[in-house]
Design a protein around this motif. Structure first.
Motif, PDB file in Angstrom:
ATOM      1  N   ASP A   1       0.819  -1.207   0.000  1.00 22.78           N
ATOM      2  CA  ASP A   1       0.000   0.000   0.000  1.00 22.78           C
ATOM      3  C   ASP A   1       0.862   1.270   0.000  1.00 22.78           C
ATOM      4  O   ASP A   1       0.350   2.367   0.189  1.00 22.78           O
ATOM      5  CB  ASP A   1      -0.967   0.004   1.190  1.00 22.78           C
ATOM      6  CG  ASP A   1      -2.181   0.884   0.933  1.00 22.78           C
ATOM      7  OD1 ASP A   1      -2.654   0.937  -0.222  1.00 22.78           O
ATOM      8  OD2 ASP A   1      -2.663   1.529   1.885  1.00 22.78           O
TER       9      ASP A   1
ATOM     10  N   ASN B   1      -5.570  -1.802  -1.264  1.00 22.80           N
ATOM     11  CA  ASN B   1      -6.736  -1.034  -0.818  1.00 22.80           C
ATOM     12  C   ASN B   1      -7.710  -0.990  -1.988  1.00 22.80           C
ATOM     13  O   ASN B   1      -7.424  -0.371  -3.016  1.00 22.80           O
ATOM     14  CB  ASN B   1      -6.294   0.377  -0.429  1.00 22.80           C
ATOM     15  CG  ASN B   1      -7.434   1.259   0.016  1.00 22.80           C
ATOM     16  OD1 ASN B   1      -8.594   0.991  -0.262  1.00 22.80           O
ATOM     17  ND2 ASN B   1      -7.099   2.339   0.696  1.00 22.80           N
TER      18      ASN B   1
ATOM     19  N   TYR C   1     -10.112   0.698  -2.753  1.00 18.09           N
ATOM     20  CA  TYR C   1     -10.506   2.039  -3.209  1.00 18.09           C
ATOM     21  C   TYR C   1      -9.857   2.366  -4.548  1.00 18.09           C
ATOM     22  O   TYR C   1     -10.486   2.927  -5.437  1.00 18.09           O
ATOM     23  CB  TYR C   1     -10.100   3.080  -2.158  1.00 18.09           C
ATOM     24  CG  TYR C   1     -10.275   4.498  -2.646  1.00 18.09           C
ATOM     25  CD1 TYR C   1     -11.529   5.119  -2.610  1.00 18.09           C
ATOM     26  CD2 TYR C   1      -9.209   5.221  -3.174  1.00 18.09           C
ATOM     27  CE1 TYR C   1     -11.697   6.414  -3.067  1.00 18.09           C
ATOM     28  CE2 TYR C   1      -9.369   6.513  -3.638  1.00 18.09           C
ATOM     29  CZ  TYR C   1     -10.608   7.100  -3.589  1.00 18.09           C
ATOM     30  OH  TYR C   1     -10.785   8.376  -4.053  1.00 18.09           O
ATOM     31  N   TRP C   2      -8.574   2.005  -4.704  1.00 17.20           N
ATOM     32  CA  TRP C   2      -7.835   2.378  -5.909  1.00 17.20           C
ATOM     33  C   TRP C   2      -8.298   1.611  -7.138  1.00 17.20           C
ATOM     34  O   TRP C   2      -8.060   2.045  -8.267  1.00 17.20           O
ATOM     35  CB  TRP C   2      -6.333   2.193  -5.693  1.00 17.20           C
ATOM     36  CG  TRP C   2      -5.840   3.065  -4.589  1.00 17.20           C
ATOM     37  CD1 TRP C   2      -5.366   2.659  -3.375  1.00 17.20           C
ATOM     38  CD2 TRP C   2      -5.796   4.490  -4.576  1.00 17.20           C
ATOM     39  NE1 TRP C   2      -5.028   3.749  -2.609  1.00 17.20           N
ATOM     40  CE2 TRP C   2      -5.284   4.891  -3.325  1.00 17.20           C
ATOM     41  CE3 TRP C   2      -6.141   5.479  -5.488  1.00 17.20           C
ATOM     42  CZ2 TRP C   2      -5.108   6.229  -2.971  1.00 17.20           C
ATOM     43  CZ3 TRP C   2      -5.970   6.806  -5.144  1.00 17.20           C
ATOM     44  CH2 TRP C   2      -5.460   7.164  -3.902  1.00 17.20           C
TER      45      TRP C   2
ATOM     46  N   SER D   1      -5.119  -3.855  -6.161  1.00 20.86           N
ATOM     47  CA  SER D   1      -4.590  -2.965  -5.144  1.00 20.86           C
ATOM     48  C   SER D   1      -4.838  -3.555  -3.763  1.00 20.86           C
ATOM     49  O   SER D   1      -5.838  -4.234  -3.531  1.00 20.86           O
ATOM     50  CB  SER D   1      -5.268  -1.597  -5.254  1.00 20.86           C
ATOM     51  OG  SER D   1      -4.728  -0.718  -4.291  1.00 20.86           O
TER      52      SER D   1
END
Length: 141
Positions: A82, A114, A116-117, A112
């Motif tokens: 990350d 995370n 979100y990406w 990813s």
């Protein structure tokens, strides 16, 4: 007269950013960032206190990357998944061209760490395992 904290905020708001990373694969890193991402070699140095290195970036951009190799050949610890460089590319055509350039180089997108990406972008790894996100979104701040 400005207080010290306000002076520091103003000074850092005008700063140019160099992100420096050690590597044992200097040649591979140069090729990846030049050919897969279109960075230009801005400067290089040899045997500077036992280090070789290169600065890669885009002329006039407020940032550049520096990759260094220690002459003694020290091993480099793998990066955390990350720990990212995120490039915001709001224009869909520009984003697609950047992604295609990476694919043409032979880079594959990776999930990813995370999620979100992954919603509006793609994550890639450089030869050292550092992750780069090409985010198809405007800078949010």
């Amino acid at each position: 007269m400005l207080d010290t904290r306000k002076q520091a905020r103003l000074a850092l708001g005008q700063a140019r950013l160099r992100i420096a990373r050690p590597t044992a694969r200097l040649g591979e890193m140069i090729r990846f960032y030049r050919h897969a991402l279109g960075f230009q070699e801005l400067a290089q140095f040899q045997d500077h206190d036992g280090f070789d290195g290169v600065m890669l970036g885009h002329p006039g951009a407020p940032y550049h990357l520096e990759f260094t190799r220690e002459a003694a050949g020290q091993a480099v610890a793998p990066p955390h998944p990350d720990a990212l460089l995120v490039f915001y590319l709001p224009d869909r055509g520009v984003w697609l061209a950047a992604v295609e350039r990476l694919w043409n180089y032979g880079a594959a997108a990776v999930p990813s760490a995370n999620p979100y990406w992954d919603r509006a972008g793609l994550t890639f790894e450089d030869p050292d395992g550092n992750r780069i996100v090409l985010q198809n979104a405007a800078w949010p701040i």
